[in-house]
Write an enzyme that holds these catalytic residues in place. Structure first.
Site, PDB file in Angstrom:
ATOM      1  N   LYS A   1      19.102 -39.851  47.201  1.00  0.00           N
ATOM      2  CA  LYS A   1      17.826 -39.012  47.398  1.00  0.00           C
ATOM      3  C   LYS A   1      18.315 -37.338  47.188  1.00  0.00           C
ATOM      4  CE  LYS A   1      18.600 -38.467  52.196  1.00  0.00           C
ATOM      5  NZ  LYS A   1      17.966 -38.257  53.716  1.00  0.00           N
TER       6      LYS A   1
ATOM      7  N   TYR B   1      20.991  -4.265  45.750  1.00  0.00           N
ATOM      8  CA  TYR B   1      19.743  -4.346  46.758  1.00  0.00           C
ATOM      9  C   TYR B   1      20.121  -3.535  48.121  1.00  0.00           C
ATOM     10  CZ  TYR B   1      16.499  -6.300  43.272  1.00  0.00           C
ATOM     11  OH  TYR B   1      16.027  -6.717  42.145  1.00  0.00           O
TER      12      TYR B   1
HETATM   13  C1  LIG Z   1      18.183 -43.175  56.367  1.00  0.00           C
HETATM   14  C2  LIG Z   1      19.193 -42.713  55.810  1.00  0.00           C
HETATM   15  N1  LIG Z   1      20.463 -43.448  55.590  1.00  0.00           N
HETATM   16  C3  LIG Z   1      21.550 -42.991  54.981  1.00  0.00           C
HETATM   17  C4  LIG Z   1      21.902 -41.779  54.706  1.00  0.00           C
HETATM   18  C5  LIG Z   1      23.092 -41.197  54.267  1.00  0.00           C
HETATM   19  O1  LIG Z   1      23.770 -40.459  55.193  1.00  0.00           O
HETATM   20  P1  LIG Z   1      25.117 -39.676  54.771  1.00  0.00           P
HETATM   21  O2  LIG Z   1      24.867 -38.796  53.488  1.00  0.00           O
HETATM   22  O3  LIG Z   1      25.722 -39.142  56.052  1.00  0.00           O
HETATM   23  O4  LIG Z   1      25.859 -41.004  54.340  1.00  0.00           O
HETATM   24  C6  LIG Z   1      20.711 -40.821  55.126  1.00  0.00           C
HETATM   25  C7  LIG Z   1      20.871 -39.337  55.080  1.00  0.00           C
HETATM   26  O5  LIG Z   1      20.451 -38.442  55.502  1.00  0.00           O
HETATM   27  C8  LIG Z   1      19.396 -41.318  55.641  1.00  0.00           C
HETATM   28  O6  LIG Z   1      18.408 -40.492  56.064  1.00  0.00           O
END
Ligand SMILES: Cc1ncc(COP(=O)(O)O)c(C=O)c1O
Length: 380
Positions: free
Chosen positions: A37, A273
């Protein structure tokens, strides 16, 4: 395509080495599910997915849009959507065959309708509320969910049951995480008494996967550490005290730009700036064509540092929208279009995501995911 002026390099070997590290950590039977993601934590959704896909069982994204982008890019492995999908889009998500995390009844019923219309069973993952109080089904609602799943067994399949830890990275005291794990197991048992046994039980993010075997179950959702970063110092310390010593993580991303102008300025000259920096000596400034639009946080004004010719150069003045000035007075031989590292290593010198996060009072996750997704990602 012309050579980009600012770009992100993805180290294929480092990424695959981190993946192998997690494979060794969880063993052959647990599915690896890279969390890609947020543009693969800034690393490039399609670039990362293409590299890891042959070695993993699942890919996890947050949104339907990301899932669609992954499919369009050719991903064939099952894609799990972790976040909320609007009800109006459930049919589209079901038709595409995505696995969906579900934590409310409206979505469950919407997916059941979609499954019936499609004549197939939609794979759903119930997310259990165990203490994060984000998305999740509270224990009191489990019977109603179980009944709805039972009723819609022609249209839905319980592919997974998951939860997410609230306090596993931020501390070396894992009492709360253990209580969440207990609540999760209780939820699984409760579902089992109602005849529901998911194929995939999953709870582990990076920190959990690193620290606790008992969180691995059938699948681990690994994000930050796949990209070569420890979730936190506390996780690193915990891993040392728990003797998970074989774990070596290699940062995957290097963020680069080039010198766009060199300027010699006298002592007492103001920079940028707000005239927030005034030189105290005759200085040589390099202007970089990257600023906060690129994701180089404005909070790094006057405190950041970049790498050029293998040496550190401090940020002078305010980071602009598209430009940043750095002091190269002490770096001999800097020339126009020299490569500059904003984040990553250059020879022995390094500016890590952790360094920038510390300066900014945030976490590496935020530094990485804020790198503008429109910058080219180049696999090296
Ligand atoms: C539901 C869920 N699972 C897994 C992860 C992965 O977490 P990490 O990046 O700490 O491995 C996330 C990240 O925010 C998450 O929201």
């Amino acid at each position: 395509m012309p050579r980009p002026i600012t770009w992100v390099e993805i180290d294929r070997d480092a990424l695959l080495a981190n993946l192998r590290t997690f494979r060794r950590r969880v063993g052959p039977r647990v599915a690896l599910c890279p969390v890609v993601k947020a543009n693969a934590y800034g690393h490039g959704l399609t670039e990362v997915a293409r590299l890891v896909e042959p070695h993993v069982g699942f890919l996890a994204v947050q949104s339907l849009e990301e899932a669609v982008a992954l499919r369009r890019a050719g991903a064939r492995k099952p894609i799990l959507i972790l976040g909320y999908v609007p009800r109006a889009a459930l049919h589209t998500a079901a038709r595409a065959g995505f696995h969906l995390s579900v934590s409310n009844r409206e979505s469950l019923l919407g997916l059941a309708r979609a499954g019936r219309r499609l004549g197939s069973r939609v794979p759903v993952h119930l997310e259990l509320e165990t203490g994060t109080h984000r998305l999740g089904v509270v224990p009191e609602d489990l019977p109603a969910f179980a009944a709805a799943l039972h009723e819609a067994r022609d249209a839905l399949t319980l592919a997974g049951v998951s939860t997410h830890f609230a306090n596993i990275e931020d501390t070396t005291n894992h009492t709360f995480a253990r209580s969440q794990l207990r609540a999760y197991r209780a939820g699984l048992e409760r579902l089992a008494t109602m005849g529901l046994r998911p194929r995939l039980r999953h709870t582990a993010c990076s920190a959990a996967a690193i620290l606790f075997d008992e969180t691995h179950f059938d699948l681990v959702r690994v994000g930050i550490s796949l990209y070569g970063h420890w979730p936190s110092r506390e996780t690193l310390v915990s891993s040392r005290t728990r003797r998970v010593t074989h774990l070596r993580l290699r940062p995957v991303l290097t963020w680069k730009t080039r010198v766009a102008q060199l300027q010699d300025v006298p002592a007492g000259a103001t920079v940028g700036y707000g005239c927030s920096h005034r030189t105290t000596r005759r200085s040589r400034l390099a202007v970089l064509p990257s600023g906060y639009w690129d994701g180089y946080d404005r909070g790094l004004s006057n405190i950041g540092r970049v790498l050029v010719r293998g040496q550190e150069a401090p940020v002078r003045g305010r980071v602009c929208m598209n430009m940043t000035m750095v002091d190269v007075t002490d770096v001999p031989g800097v020339a126009l279009e020299d490569e500059v590292v904003l984040l990553g290593a250059q020879g022995p010198a390094q500016v890590s995501a952790e360094d920038l996060a510390t300066l900014l009072g945030t976490i590496p996750y935020e530094v990485l995911t804020r790198i503008n997704p429109t910058l080219p990602r180049v696999v090296v």
